[in-house]
Every structure is written in structure tokens, then in C-alpha cells.
Design an enzyme around this catalytic site. Structure first.
Site, PDB file in Angstrom:
ATOM      1  N   LYS A 198     179.679  71.021  13.499  1.00  0.00           N
ATOM      2  CA  LYS A 198     178.407  70.217  13.377  1.00  0.00           C
ATOM      3  C   LYS A 198     178.158  69.433  14.614  1.00  0.00           C
ATOM      4  CE  LYS A 198     177.923  70.955   8.449  1.00  0.00           C
ATOM      5  NZ  LYS A 198     177.279  70.430   7.296  1.00  0.00           N
ATOM      6  N   ARG A 199     179.320  68.797  15.101  1.00  0.00           N
ATOM      7  CA  ARG A 199     178.891  67.609  16.258  1.00  0.00           C
ATOM      8  C   ARG A 199     178.737  68.222  17.600  1.00  0.00           C
ATOM      9  NH1 ARG A 199     181.966  66.104  12.323  1.00  0.00           N
ATOM     10  NH2 ARG A 199     183.770  67.310  13.171  1.00  0.00           N
TER      11      ARG A 199
END
Ligand code: GLU
Length: 505
Positions: free
Chosen positions: A262-263
Site C-alpha cells: 500500500k505504501r
């Protein structure tokens, strides 16, 4: 074959990562291909991880992608409710069955007691596992008498229900993507199936719902493989036929190593979420929708990230994807995500988009620039410029001079374009343009070329300053196309303006 029924079963614990969208997409394509049913089930039994707004986000994301469920909370269906928190009364019956058949047991160990055991185990470097080899030394109904258990429960002693994993059982599964997979039950601990809050854990709810919703194929990410032996044992314990399983490989980071997280998106400058996500704390994550991707392009890109049609085809609309999709052609190894390829897909879809449709999208951009547009003019401009862009938002930068008379000129280009005799040539050009009968690109080209030949001028001597006058810079499509679209009056006005600005240089 019995009816194909598949489900996408996200937990509303945050935004839907593109890996999740791909899982939903493969389920959808598979269902449609086999005239089956695609279900959206919300798995929200873990109330501690519930994130407000995540469920709505999931629904909206799928909608934007065109992955519309046949059965869901919103769309209804005969197998509902489609949200696990609304099904809590259903699970109790199956917990009771598992306990009665000696496949599950009550465990009264407190979290502190278990923590201490884990710590002790850490010190002696052998991990603590709650299983057949330890359970009889712990506080549970495998060793306590029936009366003792009933008393504890009657006194509201917190408990969980654990699966009684059989000893040394071989579990063989034929995964549709990975082929035969073997597990030994000794690798699995006695997982919690039911918690003291009266709700089942993911494992129990998941298999009960898959069974009751008559799911024929479970197509999900490979991060669920470790849960597979337990799920298979649960089906057996309940004497149910298990669905077929297909575990999809991961989507990898662009450099090829590790799962796309997600990052990664913000770190590497591309979205990893289908639509923009705002955390309850107000943090914003970019989305493909807001970044200007067309849903068809996004879906096409995702479909090919781990699956291929067996030939070189890349641009495939959703109907073609449905027709061609098969689980057999899902790759076994992870697929590297490429932000450049994602852009390429969008570009391809924009290029083949009908001009009218593109012009409608462009009209929104024009509004942002306070331009009152003439739709037929926008259509022509889109047709001329669409090959040059990957996103609709890039159109303005390619097209602004169609809508605005240049009020400054690119200095470097002007130096190259405007010579001592240019003002005179441009004046002649103006006179010619004034009297041309049909102010249309082909005719303009013929007439201007005739003038160039008659006056024995170089082509560049006329066309370069002509472009400077119309565009203000050394860019843009064919000069005659620009002249036709902006029209005679504006073309002459712009030439006049350039003569005023540069004179005899
Ligand atoms: N609720 C699980 C998830 O969040 C579903 C896994 C499955 O498809 O079985 O992905």
C-alpha cells in the site's frame, strides 16, 4: 457442471489495493464467462479492524471498474445477508455442530496466560503452538469435565472455540493455479473459530458462508494459502463438499522483488488504489480514477497482470476478456507491476476512443480553464490531438492555442522563425488568406503552396512564422489544420498580432 458461483470477500479494514481489485476482476470474468454468478460478500467479523467508510469505498471502487456484483448487500440475492456481521446467528449452529462432533472445543485460557506461554517459549527458542501436543496441558474442554466447562460458561468466563486439529493428517489439495499442494495437519495450530464477542473468526465464517452461498470456486490471493488446510479440514469436519480453489499469485513491486504494498504508490509516484482514499484521519491516497485513468484501461491492465490470453493480444475490452478468460492461464509466479505499462494502456484506450466521447471528457477540462466551448470545434481538436496524450488532463497543454490568442511567444522559436523579410511575407500571406474561398485545411495548403512556389520562397520561411503566429511556439499539429479550426478571422488576427510584435525583426 453445477452452476458457477464465485465471490469476492473483502474485509472492510481499509482501501482496496489493486491486488484486491484484480482478485475481484478474475472472479467476475470467470463468473461471466461461465454464465455464473458473482457475489460480493463483506467479511466484517473482526470488529477491531473495521474501518469506517471502507465498505463504501470497496463498493464504489468496484462500480467504477464496472465489476458489478450479481448478489451483494446493495443488489440483494437469495443467499443473503451478504455482510457477515448480519449473519452472526447463522454461525452459532455450526460451532455447536463442530463441538458436538468433537472437531472443536472450548478454551478458557486468558490472553495473559497465552502471552506468558509465548514469552516462555521464546526464551527457550521453541515457538508456542496451541495444538494436539499442547492442548491437554492447557485450560480447555479437551481435559476439563463437561460439568466444569458448563460451570465456567454459566459464570460468564470468557472463552473461545478452537478447532481440534487432527494429528498427522495428510491434506492434499488440487489448486487450479498451483496444482497439487500437500499439507500436514501438524503444521497447523488449533485456530480460534469463535470468539467471546459472539462472532466467528474469518476462518469459520468464510467456510460456512462459502458453503451456504453454494460457492463453486474460491478464487483469492495466495496470502490465503496458509489458511487452506484448516479450511479443507473444516469442510471435512462438517461433512461438506469443499469448493474448488484457485490461489492467485502476488502483484510484485516494479523492481520485481516483494509484494506491491500500500505504501509503494506514494513512494514511487503511482497509485495503488482504484479510487482516491481518504483515511478517517484525513490522509489521502491517490487513485487511478482521480489520476485520469479510464476504467476500461485500468481493468485491461489488471487482467493481464498475472493472466494472458495465450497470444500476443494486449488491448482487450471487457467482453473479450470475459470470452477469453480461463484460470488455467493464470501464471504461477508473481507479476511485476509496471506504472509505465499502466500509462500505456490508458494512452491506447484514449487513442481508440471516439472523438465525440473524448470531447465530452475534454469539455470538463475546458470548464476548469473557463473556456466556453463549441462542441463541434472540440471534437475536431480531440481528433487532431488524441495521439499525443496519455491522459485527458494533458489535452489542454496540447490544445490551449485553439482557444486563446497567443499573448506571448516562445523566444527561442521566434528567433528562428522571424527574419528581416518575414513581416512582408506574412503580410502577403494575410492578403492571400483573406481572399481564399474555402477556408479549409487542404485548400489552404494548396493555395499557400502555390504562393510559395510563385514567390520562390522556402517552405519553412512561410510556415515557421505562420506557426509562431498561430501557436506562439514551435509545437502543435499541422498549421493548416489549426488555421481551419480557429477560422479565417482569428488566423488573420494572429498574423497581424505577430507582425506587430516582431515587425521587421
Ligand atoms: N476476507 C478475506 C479478505 O479480506 C477473504 C479471503 C477469501 O477470499 O477467502 O481477503
Amino acid at each position: 457442471m453445477s452452476k458457477i458461483r464465485v465471490r469476492f470477500a473483502p474485509s472492510p479494514t481499509g482501501p482496496l489495493h489493486i491486488g484486491g481489485v484484480r482478485t475481484a476482476l478474475y472472479n467476475y470474468l470467470f463468473a461471466k464467462k461461465h454464465s455464473g454468478v458473482f457475489i460480493l460478500r463483506i467479511e466484517d467479523t473482526d470488529q477491531t479492524r473495521y474501518v469506517k467508510g471502507a465498505e463504501e469505498y470497496i463498493v464504489e471502487s468496484l462500480k467504477w471498474c464496472g465489476i458489478e456484483p450479481d448478489e451483494s448487500v446493495q443488489n440483494g440475492g437469495n443467499y443473503g445477508p451478504y455482510k457477515q456481521s448480519e449473519r452472526s446467528r447463522i454461525y452459532k449452529e455450526y460451532v455447536a455442530k463442530l463441538i458436538a462432533s468433537d472437531n472443536a472445543y472450548y478454551a478458557f485460557d486468558t490472553p495473559d496466560e497465552l502471552d506468558n506461554l509465548r514469552k516462555e517459549a521464546e526464551n527457550s527458542k521453541t515457538p508456542f503452538v496451541y495444538n494436539a501436543f499442547t492442548r491437554e496441558k492447557l485450560k480447555n474442554s479437551t481435559i476439563l469435565s463437561k460439568e466444569e466447562c458448563e460451570k465456567l460458561i454459566a459464570n460468564n468466563t470468557p472463552y473461545v472455540v478452537r478447532f481440534k486439529t487432527p494429528i498427522d493428517k495428510e491434506i492434499v489439495i488440487n489448486d487450479l493455479v498451483r496444482g497439487e499442494i500437500k499439507f500436514n495437519s501438524n503444521q497447523t495450530d488449533d485456530k480460534v473459530l469463535f470468539k467471546s464477542d459472539g462472532l466467528p473468526t474469518y476462518h469459520l465464517a468464510n467456510i460456512v458462508d462459502d458453503h451456504l452461498m453454494q460457492i463453486s470456486h474460491v478464487i483469492r490471493g495466495e496470502e490465503w494459502l496458509p489458511s487452506l488446510p484448516l479450511h479443507v479440514m473444516l469442510y471435512e469436519a462438517l461433512s461438506w463438499k469443499a469448493p474448488l480453489f484457485a490461489h492467485l499469485p502476488l502483484i510484485l513491486k516494479p523492481e520485481g522483488k516483494g509484494k506491491l504494498s500500500k505504501r509503494d504508490g506514494d513512494k514511487m509516484g503511482f497509485p495503488v488504489f482504484p479510487i482516491e482514499y481518504k483515511t478517517p484521519e484525513g490522509e489521502i491516497y491517490r487513485g487511478y480514477r482521480e489520476d485520469g485513468y479510464l476504467p476500461e484501461a485500468f481493468i485491461n491492465m489488471l487482467a493481464l497482470l498475472g493472466w494472458n490470453p495465450g497470444d500476443e493480444r494486449e488491448i482487450m475490452g471487457v467482453n473479450e476478456l470475459i470470452e477469453e478468460f480461463s484460470i488455467e492461464r493464470v501464471g504461477k509466479s508473481g507479476s511485476r507491476f509496471s506504472p509505465e505499462k499502466a500509462k500505456w494502456f490508458n494512452q491506447q484506450y484514449l487513442h481508440k476512443m471516439p472523438d465525440e466521447k473524448l470531447a465530452l471528457l475534454f469539455a470538463e477540462e475546458l470548464k476548469k480553464h473557463n473556456i466556453k466551448s463549441d462542441f463541434s470545434k472540440d471534437i475536431k481538436i480531440c481528433s487532431l490531438l488524441k495521439e499525443r496524450i496519455s491522459f485527458v488532463s494533458e489535452l489542454w497543454n496540447e490544445a490551449y492555442f485553439f482557444y486563446k490568442t497567443p499573448d506571448n511567444y516562445d523566444e527561442k522559436f521566434a528567433k528562428k522563425a522571424w527574419k528581416e523579410d518575414t513581416a512582408e511575407i506574412m503580410t502577403d500571406l494575410m492578403l492571400l488568406l483573406n481572399k481564399i474561398d474555402q477556408f479549409e485545411a487542404n485548400n489552404l495548403e494548396t493555395k499557400v503552396k502555390e504562393m510559395i512556389a510563385a514567390k520562390e520562397l522556402g517552405f519553412g520561411k512561410v510556415m515557421t512564422p505562420f506557426r509562431l503566429a498561430l501557436v506562439g511556439a514551435g509545437k502543435g499539429p499541422h498549421v493548416f489544420d489549426i488555421a481551419e479550426i480557429i477560422g479565417r478571422g482569428e488566423t488573420i488576427l494572429r498574423i497581424k498580432k505577430a507582425i506587430e510584435a516582431f515587425g521587421n525583426a
